[in-house]
Write a protein that holds these residues in place. Structure first.
Motif, PDB file in Angstrom:
ATOM      1  N   ALA A  93      -0.724  18.416 -31.150  1.00  0.00           N
ATOM      2  CA  ALA A  93       0.050  17.172 -31.279  1.00  0.00           C
ATOM      3  C   ALA A  93      -0.856  16.020 -31.711  1.00  0.00           C
ATOM      4  O   ALA A  93      -0.466  15.200 -32.552  1.00  0.00           O
ATOM      5  N   GLU A  94      -2.061  15.975 -31.176  1.00  0.00           N
ATOM      6  CA  GLU A  94      -3.005  14.916 -31.552  1.00  0.00           C
ATOM      7  C   GLU A  94      -3.352  15.001 -33.037  1.00  0.00           C
ATOM      8  O   GLU A  94      -3.374  13.990 -33.742  1.00  0.00           O
ATOM      9  N   GLN A  95      -3.604  16.216 -33.525  1.00  0.00           N
ATOM     10  CA  GLN A  95      -3.940  16.386 -34.941  1.00  0.00           C
ATOM     11  C   GLN A  95      -2.745  16.083 -35.833  1.00  0.00           C
ATOM     12  O   GLN A  95      -2.899  15.520 -36.923  1.00  0.00           O
ATOM     13  N   LEU A  96      -1.542  16.411 -35.371  1.00  0.00           N
ATOM     14  CA  LEU A  96      -0.334  16.045 -36.112  1.00  0.00           C
ATOM     15  C   LEU A  96      -0.228  14.529 -36.194  1.00  0.00           C
ATOM     16  O   LEU A  96       0.076  13.970 -37.251  1.00  0.00           O
ATOM     17  N   GLY A  97      -0.521  13.864 -35.088  1.00  0.00           N
ATOM     18  CA  GLY A  97      -0.491  12.405 -35.071  1.00  0.00           C
ATOM     19  C   GLY A  97      -1.471  11.790 -36.057  1.00  0.00           C
ATOM     20  O   GLY A  97      -1.177  10.766 -36.676  1.00  0.00           O
ATOM     21  N   GLU A  98      -2.640  12.415 -36.211  1.00  0.00           N
ATOM     22  CA  GLU A  98      -3.617  11.912 -37.173  1.00  0.00           C
ATOM     23  C   GLU A  98      -3.037  11.950 -38.587  1.00  0.00           C
ATOM     24  O   GLU A  98      -3.240  11.022 -39.372  1.00  0.00           O
ATOM     25  N   VAL A  99      -2.304  12.995 -38.908  1.00  0.00           N
ATOM     26  CA  VAL A  99      -1.712  13.126 -40.240  1.00  0.00           C
ATOM     27  C   VAL A  99      -0.549  12.151 -40.411  1.00  0.00           C
ATOM     28  O   VAL A  99      -0.380  11.544 -41.464  1.00  0.00           O
ATOM     29  N   LEU A 100       0.253  11.997 -39.355  1.00  0.00           N
ATOM     30  CA  LEU A 100       1.400  11.088 -39.422  1.00  0.00           C
ATOM     31  C   LEU A 100       1.004   9.627 -39.223  1.00  0.00           C
ATOM     32  O   LEU A 100       1.814   8.731 -39.397  1.00  0.00           O
ATOM     33  N   ASN A 101      -0.240   9.423 -38.816  1.00  0.00           N
ATOM     34  CA  ASN A 101      -0.760   8.077 -38.577  1.00  0.00           C
ATOM     35  C   ASN A 101      -0.019   7.381 -37.426  1.00  0.00           C
ATOM     36  O   ASN A 101       0.329   6.203 -37.528  1.00  0.00           O
ATOM     37  N   LEU A 102       0.229   8.154 -36.364  1.00  0.00           N
ATOM     38  CA  LEU A 102       0.813   7.598 -35.151  1.00  0.00           C
ATOM     39  C   LEU A 102       0.430   8.475 -33.975  1.00  0.00           C
ATOM     40  O   LEU A 102      -0.030   9.594 -34.150  1.00  0.00           O
ATOM     41  N   GLU A 103       0.586   7.946 -32.777  1.00  0.00           N
ATOM     42  CA  GLU A 103       0.251   8.727 -31.591  1.00  0.00           C
ATOM     43  C   GLU A 103       1.378   9.715 -31.308  1.00  0.00           C
ATOM     44  O   GLU A 103       2.543   9.334 -31.214  1.00  0.00           O
ATOM     45  N   VAL A 104       1.019  11.001 -31.206  1.00  0.00           N
ATOM     46  CA  VAL A 104       1.993  12.046 -30.905  1.00  0.00           C
ATOM     47  C   VAL A 104       1.533  12.787 -29.659  1.00  0.00           C
ATOM     48  O   VAL A 104       0.373  13.172 -29.550  1.00  0.00           O
ATOM     49  N   LYS A 105       2.447  12.963 -28.733  1.00  0.00           N
ATOM     50  CA  LYS A 105       2.182  13.691 -27.490  1.00  0.00           C
ATOM     51  C   LYS A 105       3.038  14.949 -27.464  1.00  0.00           C
ATOM     52  O   LYS A 105       4.211  14.918 -27.838  1.00  0.00           O
ATOM     53  N   ALA A 106       2.451  16.048 -26.984  1.00  0.00           N
ATOM     54  CA  ALA A 106       3.219  17.278 -26.808  1.00  0.00           C
ATOM     55  C   ALA A 106       4.136  17.126 -25.604  1.00  0.00           C
ATOM     56  O   ALA A 106       3.774  16.504 -24.598  1.00  0.00           O
ATOM     57  N   PHE A 107       5.328  17.670 -25.717  1.00  0.00           N
ATOM     58  CA  PHE A 107       6.320  17.650 -24.644  1.00  0.00           C
ATOM     59  C   PHE A 107       6.788  19.082 -24.415  1.00  0.00           C
ATOM     60  O   PHE A 107       7.302  19.723 -25.343  1.00  0.00           O
ATOM     61  N   ALA A 108       6.597  19.605 -23.213  1.00  0.00           N
ATOM     62  CA  ALA A 108       7.014  20.971 -22.899  1.00  0.00           C
ATOM     63  C   ALA A 108       8.525  21.020 -22.734  1.00  0.00           C
ATOM     64  O   ALA A 108       9.086  20.383 -21.844  1.00  0.00           O
ATOM     65  N   VAL A 109       9.189  21.765 -23.610  1.00  0.00           N
ATOM     66  CA  VAL A 109      10.635  21.961 -23.503  1.00  0.00           C
ATOM     67  C   VAL A 109      10.888  22.711 -22.189  1.00  0.00           C
ATOM     68  O   VAL A 109      10.261  23.752 -21.945  1.00  0.00           O
ATOM     69  N   PRO A 110      11.764  22.204 -21.322  1.00  0.00           N
ATOM     70  CA  PRO A 110      12.043  22.915 -20.070  1.00  0.00           C
ATOM     71  C   PRO A 110      12.515  24.348 -20.342  1.00  0.00           C
ATOM     72  O   PRO A 110      13.270  24.594 -21.282  1.00  0.00           O
ATOM     73  N   ARG A 111      12.069  25.272 -19.521  1.00  0.00           N
ATOM     74  CA  ARG A 111      12.371  26.692 -19.720  1.00  0.00           C
ATOM     75  C   ARG A 111      13.875  26.926 -19.881  1.00  0.00           C
ATOM     76  O   ARG A 111      14.305  27.750 -20.698  1.00  0.00           O
ATOM     77  N   ALA A 112      14.685  26.238 -19.131  1.00  0.00           N
ATOM     78  CA  ALA A 112      16.137  26.431 -19.200  1.00  0.00           C
ATOM     79  C   ALA A 112      16.709  26.075 -20.571  1.00  0.00           C
ATOM     80  O   ALA A 112      17.796  26.550 -20.929  1.00  0.00           O
ATOM     81  N   GLY A 113      15.999  25.298 -21.366  1.00  0.00           N
ATOM     82  CA  GLY A 113      16.494  24.878 -22.669  1.00  0.00           C
ATOM     83  C   GLY A 113      15.955  25.672 -23.842  1.00  0.00           C
ATOM     84  O   GLY A 113      16.280  25.371 -24.997  1.00  0.00           O
ATOM     85  N   TRP A 114      15.148  26.684 -23.591  1.00  0.00           N
ATOM     86  CA  TRP A 114      14.531  27.426 -24.684  1.00  0.00           C
ATOM     87  C   TRP A 114      15.549  28.104 -25.591  1.00  0.00           C
ATOM     88  O   TRP A 114      15.451  28.012 -26.812  1.00  0.00           O
ATOM     89  N   ALA A 115      16.499  28.835 -25.019  1.00  0.00           N
ATOM     90  CA  ALA A 115      17.454  29.587 -25.845  1.00  0.00           C
ATOM     91  C   ALA A 115      18.187  28.644 -26.802  1.00  0.00           C
ATOM     92  O   ALA A 115      18.275  28.916 -28.007  1.00  0.00           O
ATOM     93  N   GLU A 116      18.673  27.538 -26.276  1.00  0.00           N
ATOM     94  CA  GLU A 116      19.392  26.578 -27.120  1.00  0.00           C
ATOM     95  C   GLU A 116      18.484  26.009 -28.209  1.00  0.00           C
ATOM     96  O   GLU A 116      18.888  25.864 -29.361  1.00  0.00           O
ATOM     97  N   ALA A 117      17.240  25.712 -27.840  1.00  0.00           N
ATOM     98  CA  ALA A 117      16.300  25.163 -28.826  1.00  0.00           C
ATOM     99  C   ALA A 117      16.008  26.186 -29.921  1.00  0.00           C
ATOM    100  O   ALA A 117      15.970  25.841 -31.105  1.00  0.00           O
ATOM    101  N   PHE A 118      15.812  27.440 -29.556  1.00  0.00           N
ATOM    102  CA  PHE A 118      15.557  28.479 -30.562  1.00  0.00           C
ATOM    103  C   PHE A 118      16.771  28.656 -31.473  1.00  0.00           C
ATOM    104  O   PHE A 118      16.626  28.893 -32.669  1.00  0.00           O
ATOM    105  N   GLU A 119      17.948  28.548 -30.912  1.00  0.00           N
ATOM    106  CA  GLU A 119      19.165  28.659 -31.719  1.00  0.00           C
ATOM    107  C   GLU A 119      19.238  27.523 -32.732  1.00  0.00           C
ATOM    108  O   GLU A 119      19.682  27.728 -33.867  1.00  0.00           O
TER     109      GLU A 119
END
Length: 172
Positions: A93-119
């Protein structure tokens, strides 16, 4: 997904031809969705905790290593090559932020939401179990580097370079 590759390796064990199994870590390219979704400052990920390091690699590094294996000195028997470097989702996320020129933080998707997110990423409803199992294994540390009898090759391309190349390709 990983089980199928393991079964393939087992099926090839009795072959007499020289064989190299390249076991790559998570691909930086799997984070390319971040070029769009992280513009708000967060990168949703399935790695939890986000500061835990796991094996990650750029697909260019995989291609380069396979080319080296194919064109390098001959060998007999079987080789297992672990490919990648230990990197955390926070570092990606930090390296992505360097490319986007903004601060980016990783956010762990809650386990219960994985299936919906993958869909939402296009996996058909009811078919996300293999992806979920893979991330559960990574998060549990079952897929770390250092398996006895393997050759380790560190990746040389950082996530930053993958993001920059993709962004350049989109804007070109």
């Amino acid at each position: 997904m990983i089980t199928a590759l393991s079964l393939l390796e087992q099926g090839f064990r009795d072959l007499i031809s020289p064989i190299a199994y390249v076991r790559a870590g998570g691909f930086y390219e799997n984070f390319l969705y971040g070029l769009q979704v992280a513009r708000g400052g967060t990168l949703p990920v399935y790695y939890n905790p986000t500061n835990r390091k796991s094996t990650m690699v750029a697909t260019n590094d995989i291609g380069a290593e396979v080319a080296t294996l194919l064109t390098g000195p001959a060998w007999s028997g079987q080789r297992v090559v672990e490919l990648g470097s230990m990197v955390s989702a926070d570092q990606v996320a930090e390296q992505l932020g360097e490319v986007l020129n903004l601060e980016v933080k990783a956010f762990a998707v809650p386990r219960a939401g994985w299936a919906e997110a993958f869909e939402q990423f296009g996996i058909p409803k009811g078919h996300s179990a293999p992806a979920e199992e893979m991330f559960e294994a990574v998060n549990a540390g079952w897929m770390d580097l250092g398996v006895e009898g393997t050759q380790h090759v560190a990746g040389t391309t950082p996530a930053r370079d993958v993001f920059a190349a993709a962004q350049k390709a989109v804007t070109a």
